[in-house]
Every structure is written in structure tokens, then in C-alpha cells.
Design an enzyme around this catalytic site. Structure first.
Site, mmCIF file in Angstrom:
data_model
loop_
_atom_site.group_PDB
_atom_site.id
_atom_site.type_symbol
_atom_site.label_atom_id
_atom_site.label_comp_id
_atom_site.label_asym_id
_atom_site.label_seq_id
_atom_site.Cartn_x
_atom_site.Cartn_y
_atom_site.Cartn_z
ATOM 1 N N GLU A 1 44.675 101.831 11.447
ATOM 2 C CA GLU A 1 45.841 101.123 11.981
ATOM 3 C C GLU A 1 45.294 99.849 12.613
ATOM 4 O O GLU A 1 44.617 99.918 13.634
ATOM 5 C CB GLU A 1 46.545 101.967 13.045
ATOM 6 C CG GLU A 1 47.130 103.266 12.542
ATOM 7 C CD GLU A 1 48.398 103.062 11.727
ATOM 8 O OE1 GLU A 1 48.973 101.954 11.740
ATOM 9 O OE2 GLU A 1 48.811 104.021 11.058
ATOM 10 N N LYS B 1 37.147 109.181 20.823
ATOM 11 C CA LYS B 1 36.408 108.133 21.546
ATOM 12 C C LYS B 1 37.445 107.065 21.915
ATOM 13 O O LYS B 1 37.851 106.267 21.088
ATOM 14 C CB LYS B 1 35.319 107.544 20.622
ATOM 15 C CG LYS B 1 34.135 106.916 21.352
ATOM 16 C CD LYS B 1 34.467 105.818 22.325
ATOM 17 C CE LYS B 1 34.742 104.494 21.663
ATOM 18 N NZ LYS B 1 35.175 103.447 22.641
ATOM 19 N N CYS C 1 50.369 95.533 18.652
ATOM 20 C CA CYS C 1 49.956 95.201 17.282
ATOM 21 C C CYS C 1 51.146 94.842 16.415
ATOM 22 O O CYS C 1 51.043 94.032 15.507
ATOM 23 C CB CYS C 1 49.194 96.365 16.688
ATOM 24 S SG CYS C 1 50.050 97.917 16.918
ATOM 25 N N GLU D 1 46.007 86.945 14.898
ATOM 26 C CA GLU D 1 46.584 87.747 15.965
ATOM 27 C C GLU D 1 46.017 87.274 17.307
ATOM 28 O O GLU D 1 44.808 87.278 17.506
ATOM 29 C CB GLU D 1 46.217 89.215 15.722
ATOM 30 C CG GLU D 1 46.860 90.148 16.691
ATOM 31 C CD GLU D 1 46.563 91.594 16.356
ATOM 32 O OE1 GLU D 1 45.382 91.946 16.199
ATOM 33 O OE2 GLU D 1 47.515 92.373 16.263
HETATM 34 P P1 NAD Z 1 38.582 97.059 18.834
HETATM 35 O O1 NAD Z 1 38.553 97.172 17.368
HETATM 36 O O2 NAD Z 1 37.593 96.189 19.481
HETATM 37 O O3 NAD Z 1 38.401 98.485 19.509
HETATM 38 C C1 NAD Z 1 39.145 99.611 19.145
HETATM 39 C C2 NAD Z 1 38.297 100.844 19.347
HETATM 40 O O4 NAD Z 1 37.181 100.799 18.467
HETATM 41 C C3 NAD Z 1 37.729 100.998 20.758
HETATM 42 O O5 NAD Z 1 37.706 102.350 21.117
HETATM 43 C C4 NAD Z 1 36.310 100.488 20.578
HETATM 44 O O6 NAD Z 1 35.421 101.018 21.515
HETATM 45 C C5 NAD Z 1 35.981 100.975 19.193
HETATM 46 N N1 NAD Z 1 34.919 100.238 18.510
HETATM 47 C C6 NAD Z 1 34.514 98.956 18.697
HETATM 48 N N2 NAD Z 1 33.468 98.658 17.893
HETATM 49 C C7 NAD Z 1 33.218 99.770 17.165
HETATM 50 C C8 NAD Z 1 32.277 100.085 16.141
HETATM 51 N N3 NAD Z 1 31.379 99.208 15.712
HETATM 52 N N4 NAD Z 1 32.309 101.318 15.598
HETATM 53 C C9 NAD Z 1 33.224 102.230 16.004
HETATM 54 N N5 NAD Z 1 34.131 101.997 16.970
HETATM 55 C C10 NAD Z 1 34.135 100.778 17.545
HETATM 56 O O7 NAD Z 1 40.065 96.659 19.166
HETATM 57 P P2 NAD Z 1 40.714 96.404 20.598
HETATM 58 O O8 NAD Z 1 40.415 95.017 20.977
HETATM 59 O O9 NAD Z 1 40.361 97.472 21.550
HETATM 60 O O10 NAD Z 1 42.252 96.622 20.242
HETATM 61 C C11 NAD Z 1 43.094 95.624 19.871
HETATM 62 C C12 NAD Z 1 43.344 95.647 18.375
HETATM 63 O O11 NAD Z 1 43.956 96.862 17.967
HETATM 64 C C13 NAD Z 1 44.290 94.587 17.925
HETATM 65 O O12 NAD Z 1 43.768 93.885 16.842
HETATM 66 C C14 NAD Z 1 45.545 95.339 17.532
HETATM 67 O O13 NAD Z 1 46.356 94.727 16.602
HETATM 68 C C15 NAD Z 1 45.009 96.606 17.064
HETATM 69 N N6 NAD Z 1 46.020 97.659 17.139
HETATM 70 C C16 NAD Z 1 46.583 98.140 15.996
HETATM 71 C C17 NAD Z 1 47.548 99.123 16.049
HETATM 72 C C18 NAD Z 1 48.194 99.684 14.826
HETATM 73 O O14 NAD Z 1 48.789 100.734 14.907
HETATM 74 N N7 NAD Z 1 48.119 99.055 13.690
HETATM 75 C C19 NAD Z 1 47.932 99.629 17.267
HETATM 76 C C20 NAD Z 1 47.334 99.116 18.409
HETATM 77 C C21 NAD Z 1 46.369 98.143 18.321
#
Ligand code: NAD
Length: 472
Positions: free
Chosen positions: A245, A170, A279, A379
Site C-alpha cells: 500500500e 514492525k 496517502c 506526493e
Molecule cells: P516509509 O516507507 O519510510 O516507512 C514505512 C515503514 O517502512 C516504516 O515502518 C519504516 O520503518 C519501514 N521501512 C523503512 N525503510 C525500510 C526498509 N529498507 N526495509 C523495510 N522497512 C523499511 O514511509 P513513511 O514515511 O513512514 O510513510 C509515509 C508513506 O506511506 C507515504 O508515501 C504514504 O503515501 C504511504 N502510505 C500509503 C498508504 C496506503 O494505504 N496506500 C497508507 C498510508 C501511508
């Protein structure tokens, strides 16, 4: 590539059972690029069922054959890398040169590394009178964010498939087009039907249905700490494997005696890359009191070189952030920094002149940031750097370790051993010494609230395996 008005389930593109679509927008100018289906729980059910049905065949396929298919996938991604870069530039807004060098090249490298690792890995070991088998965990539910959209997909899919798992992906709402390209690539490479399935959709609908699905054995999530915490709790309740992650607030520690000009230049570049939406970005620069003002001046001058521009235009180094909501979020943090008393030395919360149609943020540098300020703790995920002052090495360490996160970091010193000794005391999963470059095979993952588990290389493969001991 033409966007698919369909989901990729059991080896074919088929319409979603759920109504509704996601609009994919170009953040550089607000134009709508495409619409894709917003899958629902019924679609997730169908995709998980296809993955489950494909599991016995795929997990029983000899590793050498799985490796050969990963090699074919690597070849398809390599052949389509220009297209990958163009798609990511359009849906994410990153400058084309960066999309080529990172968004396309890194997944190509990672898929290639797993073709090799799958071929070389011994899926069995001998311990005394036991044969220990390394077996696939089962059906994987992968949920990915938009900031490195193809890399984050490949960092899960390549090791999962190498291990013999089957999966449902997803992807993030903002970047589903490159996920569709990946599904095309899997099909073109010749993977059996059902081994890889794609359900586009909303996080709280399709994402949640996948994370909570009782027939998923491992949930691998990359995204925000807030969502990760909920996914981890749900997985704990169901007693299933989970890999997380999450976010970061990494420290770039410039020790006294380090090459200041180089450390600041590379440090600013690290934060401005991908419009700060990384990230592992070194968003806190730590400088000793004696050279603090010099570092601030250098950082402001370096940031000025990241003039916002059209990501498709040659020479652009800073594109927009991913969408208007993210722009507002980042601007809110910049306002908060000013309110809490930090000194703005470059950029600010206003939309850069001439870029009103896109989701642009000016490259921003704050001086006089103290460790407890919001902009030093949370962040921001935008092109915003905080420069902090430290008194001595112990103070630097305390500040570096003083957040809930622990994903990455950097140390600069004229003496590599001194830098390594400092890095050993950092509570973080990755540290780049004197600008050491990204290694797509080194384990990547977080200490503390930055996550659970590791991705990439042999360590990443291990996440998708479980052991069975046979006593002889
Ligand atoms: P997000 O958590 O909003 O979304 C990430 C994914 O989760 C998307 O596919 C989203 O649709 C899904 N999602 C959202 N709500 C959900 C729920 N209730 N249940 C299941 N899935 C759900 O994050 P974002 O804003 O898209 O991404 C940015 C974040 O990702 C930042 O905080 C960044 O630091 C982090 N990030 C971490 C890494 C790492 O490797 N540690 C890498 C890249 C990004």
C-alpha cells in the site's frame, strides 16, 4: 499507558537482544515522550520463530473461535479508545478530535468488521468435483507507517488473524506507542502466545530483516513507494507473497455544474485533515476554466479556517506534521512550487508565527498549477493543495490519470450517473462520488504505482488466504 522498554514476543514483553533505542517525540513541541527498544535482526528472528511455532495451532483453530477472539480484541480497543486517541495525538500530532473520530474510531470499526467477517466467511467452497479450501498464507511480516498508525496496524492484523495467519509487526519509528498499546490489547483479548509479535525498530534494520526473512510467507507493507519497490523486489526474488500500500496524488475532479462551494470546502478539508499526511488525500483539485478563479478564492478562504494550533487544545483543526524532517520536506516542496511558477494563494514555506517549537506547516494552497509541475506529480504529505485548470472533460480525465499513482480520487457532478461514468475511466482504486463517505469495509488499494493488493473488508481477508483444491 506506560511505554514498554521491551518487545512483545511469544506472548511476553522481553528486552531486545539489540542495543539502542528509538526516541518518541511530540511534534507539537519537541518534548521526548518515551524511548522504546530498537530491535535488530536477532529480535526479528526470535519473533518470526515464535510466529512460526504458533502457526499450526492458530491455523487449526476453528474460524468461530478466531472470530470470538477478534470480538474480544474489538472490545478491548473500544474500551481503550480514549487512550488510543491521546497517544496518537501525542506521538503523531493530530488534533484530539480527529484522533478520536478517526485514529481511534476507524480501527475499532475495522476490528469489529473482521470479527463478523471471520464468523461468516466460508473457508471452503465446492467447484464441480473439487473441494476448494481457503487456507492461511502462513507467517506474515507486517510493516506499517506513522500517518494512520493504529488503523494501518489493524488493517493488516485483523484480517491476518481472522484468516489463521500468525504475524510479526514492525511499526513506524515515530509512532511505536500505539503499536505497544495494540500488543497489550492482543494479550488482554486472550490470543495464544506467538500469534502476534511486535518488534519496534528502524526500517532499514528491523524492517529490512523482517521483509527479507526466509521464514516469512507474506510481507504486507504500507509506506512510501521508494521502500515498497525494494520490498517488492526482495519478495519477488524470494518468490513470496507481497502486498504493498503505497503513495498517492489523488485528483478531486469538480465537473461543470457541480456544487462548487461544497466541493471546494470538502476538498480542502480532505487535504488539511491529519495535516495532509493521508496517502489517499485529494491533493490535486481540478476545476473547469470558467469557474477556476472562483474555486481558487473559495479554496484560499477555506484554508484560512485551518489555523495551526496545539493538537491537545479544543477546537484545533490543524496540528503539526509528524517531525522536523517532514516539515523541511514539505517546506521544500512549497519552495519548489513557487520556483516552478505556481501562484501561492494561502500559506507558504515559513514556520507559522508562534509555532517555532513544533513541526508546523501553514495550510497552503497553490493556484495556476500545471500538470507537469513537481507539486502536481509528487506526493508532498503535508497540508498543501494544488488547484489545476482543465478545458473540458477529456482534459480533466487526462490530467486526473496523468501521474504514476492511482490510489484514490473524487468526482463531483450535479448528475450522479455522470460522476460514476467519469469515475469508471479513472485509473485509481477508490473514488468518492459527491462526497461519499469512507467505508471501512470497501476494498482499499492502489492502481499503478500506488500498490499491489487490497485491504479492508472481505477483499482484505482474501489477501491472507491461499487456496488448495481437493479433487474428489
Ligand atoms: P516509509 O516507507 O519510510 O516507512 C514505512 C515503514 O517502512 C516504516 O515502518 C519504516 O520503518 C519501514 N521501512 C523503512 N525503510 C525500510 C526498509 N529498507 N526495509 C523495510 N522497512 C523499511 O514511509 P513513511 O514515511 O513512514 O510513510 C509515509 C508513506 O506511506 C507515504 O508515501 C504514504 O503515501 C504511504 N502510505 C500509503 C498508504 C496506503 O494505504 N496506500 C497508507 C498510508 C501511508
Amino acid at each position: 499507558m506506560q511505554a514498554h522498554d521491551a518487545l512483545f514476543i511469544d506472548g511476553t514483553w522481553r528486552p531486545a537482544a539489540a542495543d539502542g533505542t528509538l526516541q518518541v517525540t511530540n511534534p507539537a513541541n519537541g518534548t521526548v515522550l518515551a524511548t522504546v527498544p530498537a530491535g535488530g535482526p536477532e529480535d526479528v528472528d526470535a519473533a518470526v520463530a515464535a510466529a512460526r511455532a504458533a502457526l499450526p495451532g492458530w491455523s487449526g483453530t476453528p474460524p468461530a473461535e478466531r472470530a470470538a477472539l477478534l470480538g474480544a480484541l474489538h472490545d478491548v480497543l473500544t474500551a481503550r479508545r480514549e487512550e488510543i486517541a491521546e497517544i496518537v495525538t501525542r506521538e503523531l500530532g493530530s488534533p484530539l478530535a480527529f484522533s478520536q473520530a478517526v485514529h481511534a474510531a476507524v480501527p475499532v470499526a475495522v476490528s469489529g468488521s473482521y470479527a463478523r467477517i471471520a464468523a461468516e466467511h466460508t473457508f471452503e467452497e465446492r467447484i464441480g468435483n473439487s473441494r476448494v479450501l481457503h487456507e492461511p498464507v502462513g507467517v506474515v511480516g507486517a510493516i506499517t507507517p506513522w500517518n494512520y498508525p493504529l488503523h494501518q496496524i489493524v488493517a493488516k492484523a485483523a484480517p491476518a488473524l481472522a484468516a489463521g495467519c500468525t504475524m510479526v509487526l514492525k511499526p513506524a519509528e515515530d509512532t511505536p506507542l500505539v503499536a505497544q498499546l495494540f500488543a497489550e490489547a492482543v494479550a488482554e483479548a486472550g490470543f495464544p502466545a506467538g500469534v502476534f509479535n511486535l518488534v519496534t525498530g528502524l526500517g532499514p534494520v528491523a524492517g529490512q530483516a523482517l521483509a527479507e526473512h526466509e521464514d516469512v510467507d507474506l510481507v504486507s507493507f504500507t509506506g512510501s513507494t521508494a521502500v515498497g519497490r525494494r520490498i517488492g523486489a526482495a519478495a519477488g526474488g524470494a518468490v513470496k507473497n507481497v502486498a504493498l500500500e503505497l503513495g498517492g496524488k489523488s485528483a478531486n475532479v469538480i465537473l461543470p455544474g457541480a456544487d462548487l462551494a461544497r466541493a471546494v470546502k470538502v476538498g480542502v478539508a480532505n487535504v488539511m485533515a491529519n495535516s495532509g499526511q493521508t496517502c489517499s488525500a485529494w491533493t490535486r483539485m481540478l476545476v473547469d476554466a470558467a469557474r477556476y478563479e472562483e474555486a481558487v478564492e473559495l479554496a484560499a478562504a477555506a484554508a484560512a479556517k485551518y489555523a495551526p494550533g496545539d493538537p491537545e487544545a479544543e477546537g484545533t483543526r490543524l496540528g503539526p506534521v509528524v517531525n522536523a524532517r517532514q516539515r523541511e520536506r514539505v517546506a521544500g516542496y512549497i519552495e519548489q512550487g513557487v520556483k516552478e511558477g505556481a501562484r501561492l494563494v494561502a500559506g507558504g514555506p515559513e514556520v507559522p508565527e508562534g509555532f517555532e517549537r513544533g513541526a508546523y506547516v501553514a495550510p497552503t494552497v497553490f493556484a495556476d498549477v500545471t500538470p507537469e509541475m513537481t507539486i502536481a506529480q509528487e506526493e508532498i504529505f503535508g497540508p498543501v493543495l494544488s488547484v489545476l485548470r482543465y478545458e473540458d472533460t477529456e482534459d480533466a480525465l487526462r490530467i486526473a490519470n496523468g501521474t504514476v499513482y492511482g490510489l484514490a480520487g473524487a468526482v463531483w457532478s450535479e448528475d450522479e450517473e455522470e460522476a460514476v461514468a467519469f469515475a469508471r475511466r479513472m485509473e485509481t482504486g477508490q473514488v468518492d462520488i459527491n462526497g461519499g463517505r469512507f467505508n471501512p469495509q470497501a476494498p482499499f488499494g492502489g492502481y499503478k504505482q500506488s500498490g499491489v493488493g487490497r485491504e479492508l473488508g472481505p477483499h482484505g481477508l482474501g489477501e491472507y488466504l491461499q487456496t488448495k483444491s481437493l479433487q474428489l
